[in-house]
Scaffold this motif. Structure first.
Motif, mmCIF file in Angstrom:
data_model
loop_
_atom_site.group_PDB
_atom_site.id
_atom_site.type_symbol
_atom_site.label_atom_id
_atom_site.label_comp_id
_atom_site.label_asym_id
_atom_site.label_seq_id
_atom_site.Cartn_x
_atom_site.Cartn_y
_atom_site.Cartn_z
ATOM 1 N N HIS A 121 0.827 -1.204 0.000
ATOM 2 C CA HIS A 121 0.000 0.000 0.000
ATOM 3 C C HIS A 121 0.864 1.257 0.000
ATOM 4 O O HIS A 121 0.528 2.236 -0.692
ATOM 5 C CB HIS A 121 -0.945 -0.002 1.202
ATOM 6 N N TYR A 122 1.948 1.236 0.737
ATOM 7 C CA TYR A 122 2.877 2.369 0.667
ATOM 8 C C TYR A 122 3.408 2.509 -0.758
ATOM 9 O O TYR A 122 3.466 3.610 -1.316
ATOM 10 C CB TYR A 122 4.051 2.191 1.643
ATOM 11 N N ALA A 123 3.776 1.371 -1.374
ATOM 12 C CA ALA A 123 4.307 1.390 -2.739
ATOM 13 C C ALA A 123 3.277 1.949 -3.712
ATOM 14 O O ALA A 123 3.613 2.744 -4.605
ATOM 15 C CB ALA A 123 4.728 -0.016 -3.154
ATOM 16 N N ASP A 124 2.016 1.555 -3.540
ATOM 17 C CA ASP A 124 0.957 2.056 -4.407
ATOM 18 C C ASP A 124 0.793 3.557 -4.253
ATOM 19 O O ASP A 124 0.644 4.292 -5.243
ATOM 20 C CB ASP A 124 -0.355 1.338 -4.090
ATOM 21 N N GLU A 125 0.845 4.021 -3.020
ATOM 22 C CA GLU A 125 0.724 5.450 -2.738
ATOM 23 C C GLU A 125 1.870 6.229 -3.386
ATOM 24 O O GLU A 125 1.693 7.377 -3.822
ATOM 25 C CB GLU A 125 0.721 5.671 -1.225
ATOM 26 N N ALA A 126 3.039 5.595 -3.472
ATOM 27 C CA ALA A 126 4.222 6.241 -4.052
ATOM 28 C C ALA A 126 4.309 6.039 -5.561
ATOM 29 O O ALA A 126 5.282 6.459 -6.187
ATOM 30 C CB ALA A 126 5.483 5.703 -3.380
ATOM 31 N N GLY A 127 3.316 5.374 -6.159
ATOM 32 C CA GLY A 127 3.274 5.202 -7.598
ATOM 33 C C GLY A 127 3.995 3.988 -8.134
ATOM 34 O O GLY A 127 4.231 3.886 -9.344
ATOM 35 N N ALA A 128 4.362 3.047 -7.241
ATOM 36 C CA ALA A 128 5.085 1.848 -7.685
ATOM 37 C C ALA A 128 4.454 0.573 -7.135
ATOM 38 O O ALA A 128 5.138 -0.424 -6.937
ATOM 39 C CB ALA A 128 6.552 1.941 -7.264
#
Length: 224
Positions: free
Chosen positions: A114-121
């Motif tokens: 979820h952090y990765a998704d929030e950061a665009g990856a």
């Protein structure tokens, strides 16, 4: 009046999946192949959504056989025979598939995703971890491994460590699962196309392609 901007606007494909789910691994690659075969491939955006197949799994990694015995009892040969069948299928599609893999609770991984998704990856991170996991190259339940892969896709190693050592994004993971259950999901992968069509399980490349055709056709008709 025909609005060309609507016919070329992004189409979001949401995939509820879990890290250690073999059919999620196979289905993800089939879906990507179906998208890549289209002239408008860059129009589609895949977003991974969290769904734990076994939320009660222990945090300490165990073998697939041990996990099956703990959950179901009986003979572990049953699960290994199933694994071998999926391995044969995956290998026919050019996908590596190691039988010797670890099994553990995936909640922390989903929080990092979820952090990765929030950061665009989000897709890049999830896919790289899952692909290397099924290839037998990594232990994804090792924080240092997640940090290394996060760094490879341009994420902050420091933030990954912070997320793993806290409860950040826990509510987001649970919200994904709750939304999935509200949609009737009982297993994964479960794919929702532009909130118009849904497909349960790992479909064939051809089946995914037909759904993509339907989504695009439906979107184009609305734009007229």
């Amino acid at each position: 009046m025909f609005d060309d901007t609507k016919t070329s606007s992004p189409i979001v494909i949401e995939v509820w999946a879990d890290l250690g789910c073999p059919w999620c691994y196979v289905g993800k690659h089939r879906l990507q192949r179906a998208i890549n075969s289209r002239p408008d491939a860059d129009r589609f955006r895949i977003r991974l959504r969290s769904f734990e197949l076994n939320p009660d799994a222990p945090r300490e990694p165990e073998t697939i056989e041990s996990a099956f015995m703990r959950s179901h009892g009986g003979n572990a040969d049953v699960v290994m025979q199933a694994e071998k069948r999926i391995r044969a299928l995956a290998q026919r599609e050019g996908l590596p598939f190691a039988l010797e893999r670890w099994n553990a609770n995936t909640f922390a991984f989903h929080r990092v995703a979820h952090y990765a998704d929030e950061a665009g990856a989000g897709l890049a991170f999830f896919s790289r971890v899952q692909d290397r996991f099924f290839a037998g190259e990594i232990n994804p339940f090792d924080t240092d491994v997640l940090i290394r892969i996060a760094d490879e896709v341009g994420l902050s190693a420091e933030r990954v460590r912070e997320v793993v050592s806290s409860d950040e994004y826990a509510d987001a993971v649970r919200a994904d699962a709750e939304e999935g259950r509200a949609l009737g999901i009982q297993g994964v992968p479960f794919t929702v196309f532009d909130r118009r069509f849904a497909a349960s399980g790992a479909q064939s490349v051809e089946a995914y392609a037909r759904v993509l055709d339907s989504v695009v056709g439906d979107t184009t008709e609305e734009a007229v």
